[in-house]
Design an enzyme around this catalytic site. Structure first.
Site, PDB file in Angstrom:
ATOM      1  N   CYS A 198     -26.855 101.664  83.878  1.00 46.23           N
ATOM      2  CA  CYS A 198     -26.966 101.796  82.665  1.00 46.23           C
ATOM      3  C   CYS A 198     -26.723 103.754  82.834  1.00 46.23           C
ATOM      4  CB  CYS A 198     -28.717 102.016  83.195  1.00 46.23           C
ATOM      5  SG  CYS A 198     -29.785 103.103  83.461  1.00 46.23           S
ATOM      6  N   CYS A 253     -28.556 106.089  84.647  1.00 46.60           N
ATOM      7  CA  CYS A 253     -27.994 106.536  86.171  1.00 46.60           C
ATOM      8  C   CYS A 253     -26.665 107.750  85.850  1.00 46.60           C
ATOM      9  CB  CYS A 253     -27.319 105.609  86.608  1.00 46.60           C
ATOM     10  SG  CYS A 253     -28.287 104.180  87.005  1.00 46.60           S
ATOM     11  N   ASP A 274       6.286 120.672  61.759  1.00 47.89           N
ATOM     12  CA  ASP A 274       7.833 121.543  62.722  1.00 47.89           C
ATOM     13  C   ASP A 274       9.162 120.703  62.043  1.00 47.89           C
ATOM     14  OD1 ASP A 274       9.896 123.231  64.015  1.00 47.89           O
ATOM     15  OD2 ASP A 274      10.035 121.028  65.398  1.00 47.89           O
TER      16      ASP A 274
END
Length: 748
Positions: free
Chosen positions: A15, A18, A440
């Site tokens: 989970c 952890c 650009d």
């Protein structure tokens, strides 16, 4: 250990809590900053400083927290072996199926009184025991491991909830009166029901099955969300035909593609994948680059052109010299970018992690409060117990932990299919506030390739003659203008006479002997100063007009007389105007930024529909323009492709590099558009925003779910069986919501 980034594969996480524990454990080591991703089961660890922990210390720290760790090995293309890869979800599926088969009759017996035959409770115990012990073993094992390290996770809540229900049932059967013959019980949806049961075997069994089902669907969904990356990495060619020296000359030898080295020369036939990045040495063909760019139209290549590994040769035979192998190839670079993006965390996810870190202890405390509160309020022990167990089971920090990584997995995977590489969650967050997009010109708005725009001749020379003579002289030139002239003549099928005695004057023009006369191709000033050739009024006016607009005009002369003018210039990408329109639809204000003169810049801007133009821009002034726009309160996205764009890309709030550009530009950007198509930039912004919306939706659901559900459970309004089903559903909802990004459709 030297400074750098170490990637670890983590095992044993069940989970989000952890992941948080491992993150904190690693973060306590000297010179270490870690990000642990529950969905990808990976840790990205930055180490810096002379006292920084080494790899062995990192792994030891993870193991000390009760988990496993190994150094991450980059994903590789799949082999052609006959044995299919093992299904990582097979063991979980087996545990789920067996538990479900045993749990169904337990639930039916407990919920439907008419099915309760004499001593049915003992049969229910025999069926429920394997589920509560073996079926829930992963939760019990993880809870015990965490407890030994003084921590609590989602598994702790599940283990305590299932264990409490099962142990309570054992007490009622063996020490209470629930084991008497003829015992019947009624099922209740609420803890407040006075008829609530003294047995909770169905809770222990059903909650285990629901949570196993949620974990299985979550695992399957996570597997599906990574399919795009796995499919990308599986595209590489498995073998190659290498040219080796033989007794009678070069011979072809079939070798594994992984064994190629830089400098090898390979033969690629029609229908074959190009085995690695390289340069065409012989042959011409069309190459399908759709797997890299998402484009459906193959591109033509000829000697000198670069080709990318894993693209498909759909035309003629090619001889390619390998220039990059392994991790240095474009395919590997794309895969690494996608992997890195999937391991990141958005700022909103970090907030969720902080909540999740204290969530489990808080929930356990709330369960105790619910139990005591019911007893103090005069409720029965059964009602108090039901409310406490439901509170433990309904809580779901897993949904919080999955909110960001699953959306990132799917979003970045879908992006890779479309030729869009998203650098990570930070890039997603920036797209939300961007209101100005700076473009650009050369290589971004324009093709960056010189092409003939117009040809004009005097009365005595038609345009075909002017272009053919220019091409005959320029055939020996490597200048971009010369190549453009030659390409135009070939495209029109002109008969180009052979020229000899070629000479070039840098910055001025070229000359050669065609037949018996000298032909000159160059600037009007060179012809006037060195050859005393004056232009007729109409040609002089044409040259002046072209140069004012920023174009290039080369004069063609023969026998001391000007015959015509060839107008050469960079061409605007055909999709540029459509892309600008789409930027406006996304709420972005377009700005054109270029090093060209004002006339050339204005001409391009008018053609594609941009009002704000900044010309004569150097790399420093491009950076200054971005900073000035930011100082005005704008949030700026910069799109570029050259080395001179790198500083501006890095300074912009969101840097977008065109994939055909330089490595410096790509390295400085947050998002890379592999195809170089400007309309895909709009798709990249849309995809990034859609992914961020999904993340925020997931987090809102996860927070709102817990805020609403926990009080209901404490109030006794949820049976633990329903709580288990709802808890499993919340994680599945977050993952399936993220999977909707797989259907993201490009505009272009």
């Amino acid at each position: 250990m030297s400074d750098g980034v170490v990637e670890l594969d983590i095992t044993g996480m069940t989970c989000a809590s952890c992941a948080n524990r491992i993150e904190r454990k690693l973060g306590k080591l000297p010179g270490v900053t870690a990000t642990v991703n529950y969905a990808t089961e990976q840790a990205q660890v930055e180490v810096a400083g002379p006292d920084a922990a080494d790899t062995a210390a990192l792994i030891a720290a993870v193991e000390a927290a009760g988990y496993g760790a190994t150094v991450h090995a980059p994903a590789a293309p799949e082999s052609d072996g006959d044995v299919p890869p093992a299904d990582p979800t097979a063991a979980l599926r087996q545990r789920l199926v067996v538990s479900a088969v045993l749990a169904v009759p337990v639930v039916l017996l407990s919920m439907v009184p008419v099915l309760q035959f004499p001593n049915w409770q003992w049969a229910a115990l025999a069926l429920a025991a394997p589920v509560a012990v073996w079926g829930a073993l992963p939760f019990h094992r993880a809870a015990w491991t965490n407890a030994r390290h003084g921590a609590a996770t989602m598994d702790t809540l599940v283990s305590v909830g299932v264990g409490a229900a099962f142990l309570w049932s054992l007490y009622a059967l063996f020490l209470g009166d629930a084991g008497r013959p003829g015992m019947h019980m009624a099922f209740s949806w609420f803890a407040t029901d006075p008829e609530a049961s003294d047995l909770y075997l169905e809770v222990a069994a059903a909650v285990t099955v629901f949570i196993l089902a949620g974990r299985y669907m979550e695992a399957r969904a996570k597997q599906r969300s990574g399919e795009a990356l796995r499919a990308l990495l599986a595209l590489g060619a498995k073998d190659a035909s290498v040219l080796r020296d033989g007794p009678g000359g070069p011979v072809e030898q079939r070798v594994p593609a992984a064994s190629l080295v830089v400098g090898d020369v390979v033969v690629v036939r029609p229908g074959e994948r190009i085995p690695s990045d390289g340069v065409v040495r012989d042959g011409s063909s069309a190459v399908d680059i759709g797997m890299l760019t998402g484009e459906s139209v193959p591109v033509e290549v000829r000697p000198g052109d670069r080709v990318t590994g894993a693209t498909v040769n759909v035309g003629g035979r090619l001889v390619v010299e390998v220039t990059a192998v392994g991790a240095d190839t474009e395919l590997a670079r794309m895969g690494k970018l996608v992997e890195d993006a999937q391991t990141g965390k958005a700022a909103v996810q970090r907030l969720a992690d902080r909540v999740s870190a204290v969530f489990v202890p808080v929930v356990i405390g709330l369960a105790v409060v619910a139990f005591v509160g019911w007893l103090v309020a005069g409720g029965s022990v059964t009602a108090a117990f039901t409310a406490a167990v439901a509170t433990l089971i309904i809580a779901c920090p897993c949904a919080l932990g999955l909110a960001t990584p699953t959306a990132l997995l799917v979003g970045t995977g879908r992006g890779s299919q479309l030729g869009i590489l998203i650098g990570g969650p930070q890039a997603l967050e920036r797209t939300r506030t961007v209101d100005t997009i700076v473009l650009d010109k050369t290589g971004t708005v324009t093709t960056g390739v010189m092409a003939v725009r117009d040809v004009r001749g005097v009365a005595s020379a038609d345009t075909a003659t002017v272009l053919a003579l220019a091409a005959s002289v320029e055939d020996g030139s490597e200048h971009p203008v010369g190549r453009a002239v030659v390409e135009a003549a070939r495209a029109r099928g002109l008969d180009v006479p052979r020229a000899v005695d070629f000479r070039a004057v840098p910055g001025a023009g070229v000359q050669a002997l065609v037949g018996t006369e000298v032909v000159l191709v160059g600037t009007a000033s060179w012809l006037a100063s060195d050859w005393a050739i004056a232009l007729p009024d109409d040609l002089a006016a044409a040259v002046s007009t072209v140069e004012t607009a920023g174009g290039t005009a080369v004069v063609v002369a023969r026998g001391g007389m000007a015959l015509g003018v060839v107008v050469v210039g960079d061409t605007v990408k055909p999709e540029a105007a459509d892309a600008v329109r789409r930027f406006r639809e996304l709420g972005l204000r377009p700005v054109l930024l270029t090093g060209d003169n004002a006339g050339a810049a204005r001409a391009v801007a008018e053609q594609i529909g941009i009002d704000e133009v900044h010309a004569r821009a150097t790399p420093a002034s491009k950076l200054e323009t971005v900073r000035r726009l930011q100082a005005e309160g704008r949030t700026v996205a910069m799109v570029g492709d050259g080395v001179n764009d790198a500083a501006a890309l890095a300074a912009a709030d969101l840097g977008i590099a065109m994939g055909a550009g330089t490595d410096a530009a790509i390295a400085a950007s947050d998002i890379t558009v592999v195809s170089g198509r400007l309309t895909v930039v709009a798709d990249a912004v849309r995809l990034a925003r859609a992914t961020l919306r999904t993340i925020r939706g997931n987090l809102f659901w996860a927070f709102a779910y817990n805020v609403a559900a926990i009080p209901l459970a404490m109030a006794g309004l949820l049976n633990p069986v329903l709580a288990g089903a709802a808890m499993a559903f919340s994680s599945v909802f977050v993952v399936t919501n993220s999977l909707r990004l797989r259907r993201f459709a490009a505009w272009s």
